[in-house]
Design an enzyme around this catalytic site. Structure first.
Site, PDB file in Angstrom:
ATOM      1  N   GLU A 153     -45.984 -98.215  17.981  1.00 25.29           N
ATOM      2  CA  GLU A 153     -46.127 -98.748  18.907  1.00 25.29           C
ATOM      3  C   GLU A 153     -46.181 -98.583  20.190  1.00 25.29           C
ATOM      4  OE1 GLU A 153     -43.359-102.259  19.538  1.00 25.29           O
ATOM      5  OE2 GLU A 153     -44.609-103.672  20.419  1.00 25.29           O
ATOM      6  N   GLU A 247     -44.766-112.114  19.976  1.00 26.21           N
ATOM      7  CA  GLU A 247     -43.154-111.696  20.040  1.00 26.21           C
ATOM      8  C   GLU A 247     -42.645-112.766  20.851  1.00 26.21           C
ATOM      9  OE1 GLU A 247     -41.878-107.334  19.638  1.00 26.21           O
ATOM     10  OE2 GLU A 247     -43.098-107.595  21.187  1.00 26.21           O
TER      11      GLU A 247
HETATM   12 MN    MN Z   1     -44.579-105.936  20.795  1.00 31.18          MN
END
Ligand code: MN
Length: 297
Positions: A153, A247
């Site tokens: 990420e 998210e």
């Molecule tokens: Mn994230």
């Protein structure tokens, strides 16, 4: 969906529901997720001392839910540290995560796998970056052998000093020189670091392995300033067929470690059912609109 085969399946981050590993809490989170339509739940910082792999697997199966495991390394276990001992501890942490991910049968292992998660006091060193490249190459071999998809990420400058942009991520993958790891991009971080979210996604192309949808303030979708239409258009342009996970974080659901690390200080929402339902419908609508624009519906 307007097409027989919508290009993406949708997931939701567990911290929308709970920070607990208590079975009843997870059961409730999984039930809510499935009822809304999500097919995956992302579980941060899986800890086998909190719930056994077997119990978690059974709970996921009972709800017909897939899962992703995400994590960040720690200051004293960080493969991007120039100190060989600290880097080695980070690699052991990753090895354990790969084995746990294999045993759970995750869809993918992601997060900040290449450094600690937090605000570094200075820029990375060449030695530290090389340690991370070498460790990720070795971990990629193990993940591939275990058939655990692995994604790195890219996060903003306050959460790592190593990979803040898509281009840095692509260069890092090129230096690793292994086909198995892919990039994990996130609109919240891209909004801070990229000149243009759509262009960055198009540069990522087939190296994109996972995608997070989050607002610029990490609150409800549509409450902030991110141009999601351009992001979803770019996903169609690169024919992205992977998971898309919502998210969002609020002081309503706090995890002592993670919430502090990513600076969740404010209450962005209180009703997580309404939040997640709205996010699901927003993402479906965005996917449908992007398919219409691409002439795919
Ligand atoms: Mn994230």
């Amino acid at each position: 969906m307007t097409a027989d085969h919508p290009p993406n399946k949708l997931g939701v981050h567990a911290l929308v529901w709970t920070a607990s590993w208590d079975e009843d809490e997870l059961n409730r989170a999984f039930e809510h997720s499935r009822r809304i339509g999500y097919e995956l739940i992302e579980l941060p910082r899986f800890d086998p001392s909190m719930i056994s792999v077997d119990k978690l697997r059974n709970l996921l199966d009972a709800h017909d839910l897939k899962c992703a495991i995400t994590m960040g390394l720690a200051w004293d276990a960080d493969i991007s540290n120039p100190d060989a001992e600290i880097a080695r501890r980070g690699e052991v942490m990753l090895e354990n995560a790969v084995f746990a991910a294999r045993d759970i049968g995750v869809e993918l292992l992601g997060g900040i796998l290449y450094s600690a998660l937090g605000k570094y006091p200075k820029a990375p060193t060449a030695k530290g970056r090389q340690n991370a490249v070498d460790a990720i190459r070795r971990i990629a071999d193990k993940a591939q052998a275990a058939e655990v998809p692995m994604v790195l990420e890219i996060v903003n400058r306050y959460e790592t000093n190593l990979l803040n942009s898509t281009d840095q991520g692509l260069q890092f993958l090129a230096d690793v020189g292994h086909d198995w790891p892919k990039l994990h991009l996130d609109t919240y971080h891209m909004n801070i670091e990229e000149c243009d979210i759509g262009d960055a996604l198009r540069r990522a192309g087939d190296k994109l392995g996972y995608f997070h949808i989050g607002e610029n303030n990490r609150g409800p979708l549509g409450s902030g300033s991110i141009d999601f239409a351009s992001a979803f258009t770019a996903l169609r342009d690169i024919d992205y067929g992977g998971w898309i996970t919502f998210e969002s974080f609020s002081s309503e659901v706090l995890d002592e470690g993670l919430s502090n690390d990513i600076a969740i200080w404010r209450n962005m929402w209180t009703d997580n059912v309404a939040l997640s339902d709205h996010a699901y419908r927003t993402m479906v609508a965005q996917i449908e609109a992007s398919m219409v624009r691409a002439g795919q519906s």
